[in-house]
Write an enzyme that holds these catalytic residues in place. Structure first.
Site, PDB file in Angstrom:
ATOM      1  N   CYS A 189       0.794  -1.240   0.000  1.00 52.52           N
ATOM      2  CA  CYS A 189       0.000   0.000   0.000  1.00 52.52           C
ATOM      3  C   CYS A 189       0.824   1.287   0.000  1.00 52.52           C
ATOM      4  CB  CYS A 189      -0.936   0.023   1.215  1.00 52.52           C
ATOM      5  SG  CYS A 189      -2.275  -1.156   1.109  1.00 52.52           S
ATOM      6  N   HIS A 191      -1.782   6.878   4.055  1.00 54.20           N
ATOM      7  CA  HIS A 191      -2.065   6.339   5.381  1.00 54.20           C
ATOM      8  C   HIS A 191      -1.775   7.424   6.409  1.00 54.20           C
ATOM      9  CE1 HIS A 191      -3.093   2.210   4.667  1.00 54.20           C
ATOM     10  NE2 HIS A 191      -2.101   2.096   3.807  1.00 54.20           N
TER      11      HIS A 191
END
Length: 128
Positions: A51, A110
């Site tokens: 990610c 994130h």
């Protein structure tokens, strides 16, 4: 003429929805209607199957070998920590520099990767 731009980034979606011709799987009438009015991309590629490096790569246009972001344990925690990363302009940052109001929500980055979701770095005009 200046156009409005809506750029949706969706993570972990499958192509088992109506926009891709699969009407018997997930029922997604709103996404299907939006897709019918826009562009549906048939191919997607990623430089790395993790990610944080993928998102940093996507948002900066630079591959993980350039950003130094490989995963949460190896390399830099985000592209702003890279020796030249603080000079890089992100995709939303480019729009912001050209007078667009740019906002985001969710986990495009994130939390804390880059720090403060890169508001200070110029990626966003505002975050919800």
């Amino acid at each position: 003429m200046r156009f409005n731009v809506l750029h949706l980034i969706a993570d972990d979606l499958r192509t088992s929805i109506g926009a891709y011709g699969h009407t018997d799987a997930a029922k997604t009438p709103h996404l299907d209607r939006l897709a019918a009015q826009g562009v549906v991309f048939e191919n997607a590629y990623s430089q790395i199957a993790v990610c944080t490096p993928s998102r940093n790569s996507f948002m900066t246009g630079r591959n993980p070998d350039t950003t130094g972001v490989y995963n949460d344990a190896i390399g830099y925690p985000d592209f702003r920590a890279s020796p030249r990363g603080h000079h890089w302009t992100t995709l939303p940052g480019h729009f912001a520099k050209h007078g667009y109001f740019v906002t985001g929500l969710g986990k495009t980055y994130h939390p804390q990767s880059p720090a403060d979701d890169d508001v200070a770095g110029g990626s966003w005009s505002d975050l919800d």
